[in-house]
Design a protein around this motif. Structure first.
Motif, PDB file in Angstrom:
ATOM      1  N   GLU A  16      39.069  41.295  43.306  1.00 10.33           N
ATOM      2  CA  GLU A  16      37.916  40.549  42.802  1.00 10.33           C
ATOM      3  C   GLU A  16      37.895  39.125  43.344  1.00 10.33           C
TER       4      GLU A  16
ATOM      5  N   TYR B 137      38.505  31.955  43.815  1.00 10.67           N
ATOM      6  CA  TYR B 137      39.613  32.610  43.108  1.00 10.67           C
ATOM      7  C   TYR B 137      39.685  34.068  43.552  1.00 10.67           C
TER       8      TYR B 137
ATOM      9  N   GLY C  42      41.474  37.635  42.870  1.00 11.17           N
ATOM     10  CA  GLY C  42      42.216  38.378  41.865  1.00 11.17           C
ATOM     11  C   GLY C  42      43.114  39.432  42.493  1.00 11.17           C
TER      12      GLY C  42
ATOM     13  N   ILE D 199      46.382  35.359  40.328  1.00 11.24           N
ATOM     14  CA  ILE D 199      45.071  34.954  40.840  1.00 11.24           C
ATOM     15  C   ILE D 199      45.324  33.800  41.799  1.00 11.24           C
TER      16      ILE D 199
ATOM     17  N   THR E  53      43.032  46.013  36.696  1.00 14.39           N
ATOM     18  CA  THR E  53      41.948  45.026  36.582  1.00 14.39           C
ATOM     19  C   THR E  53      41.169  44.922  37.886  1.00 14.39           C
TER      20      THR E  53
ATOM     21  N   MET F 236      36.481  39.845  37.114  1.00 17.41           N
ATOM     22  CA  MET F 236      36.860  38.471  36.747  1.00 17.41           C
ATOM     23  C   MET F 236      35.674  37.537  36.961  1.00 17.41           C
TER      24      MET F 236
ATOM     25  N   ILE G 201      38.952  37.760  32.366  1.00 18.32           N
ATOM     26  CA  ILE G 201      39.393  38.989  33.018  1.00 18.32           C
ATOM     27  C   ILE G 201      38.925  40.189  32.202  1.00 18.32           C
TER      28      ILE G 201
END
Length: 286
Positions: free
Chosen positions: A87, A97, A99, A113, A152, A155, A164
């Protein structure tokens, strides 16, 4: 009924069946090159283009692409390893950012992250800072099958925090995504659990594959295979009471990435699979 009447009736039925649907609003813009088969995260750049990444087994690179899915250039991220990048999100200052929290088997204890400051994005090999985190509810690696909540792929950044949305892999399937937040600053954290958000009961279409928040900060989009879920950002202060709007995309490909182009338009990308994919789409919200 004679043959001609049957044909006329068939034509009329087909005309009704082909009336506009949500699927008709998913407009294809272009196809990514064969070198980008597994686009797993996407975010809008400050100049109106797109950043994209690929997931595990691919390079530690981010790619700037245009709205035709053509690669403009790529940047290798220094001090970052692509274990399973899933992500992308940005903040209002243009910081990016990444992920690295893909966790299909729920076995990882090295979730991170990567934060890339906006000024670093002008360099050939931008330097990344680490925001390491752990889920307080996860005690076993992996947990039992009814507790596989800790993969996951979603985000967002909102008001100085990273939110998240986990990808549910439970068996039997519970239909929930767990929502956490961590600070957007370098460090090591125990993620704060905010609550569980029920999306739907179909594991093939209700597990979060990407997320984004609108530029005005009011609308959160959660993507899954064939569905788009919308919720108001104020819901982040009261997850259990959140109302979710569901949009059927009627898309059979492996759609893995979503980002807002403006407050009413989202961009969607899919990975290549047996149904096709490797394409960039635009979707207009009502």
């Amino acid at each position: 009924m004679n043959k001609f009447a049957i044909i006329a009736l068939w034509v009329m039925v087909q005309g009704c069946a082909q009336s506009p649907t949500q699927e008709s609003k998913l407009k294809q813009l272009g196809k990514f090159p064969s070198s980008l088969k597994e686009v797993s995260g996407m975010e809008t750049t400050q100049d109106g283009n797109l950043w994209v990444i690929e997931d595990s087994g691919n390079k530690d690179h981010i790619y700037k692409v245009n709205h035709k899915a053509e690669v403009l250039y790529s940047l290798k991220i220094d001090h970052a390893k692509n274990v399973d990048w899933e992500e992308l999100t940005t903040d209002s200052l243009g910081n990016l950012y990444i992920g690295d929290f893909g966790n299909n088997a729920n076995e990882r204890n090295d979730l991170v992250i990567y934060k890339v400051d906006s000024l670093q994005l002008t360099k050939k090999e931008p330097n990344a800072k680490k925001i390491a985190f752990a889920y307080p509810e996860q005690k076993d690696f992996p947990p039992k099958t009814d507790s596989l909540y800790f993969d996951t792929e979603g985000m967002i950044h909102w008001q100085g925090q990273l939110y998240i949305f986990t990808k549910n892999r439970t068996r039997p399937y519970s239909g929930k995504t767990l929502v956490y937040r961590v600070p957007d600053k370098e460090g090591s954290y125990v993620a704060e659990f905010l609550g569980a958000l029920f999306l739907c009961e179909d594991q093939n279409h209700c597990s979060v594959t990407s997320a984004d928040i609108s530029p005005d900060g009011t609308t959160i989009a959660l993507l899954s295979y064939g569905k788009l879920f919308l919720l108001n950002s104020t819901a982040l202060s009261n997850i259990p009471e959140t109302k979710v709007r569901t949009i059927e995309l009627h898309q059979m490909t492996q759609i893995e990435s979503v980002c807002f182009l403006d407050n009413k338009t989202v961009m969607i990308a899919d990975e290549q699979n047996r149904f096709g994919g490797r394409k960039l789409y635009k979707f207009q919200l009502d």
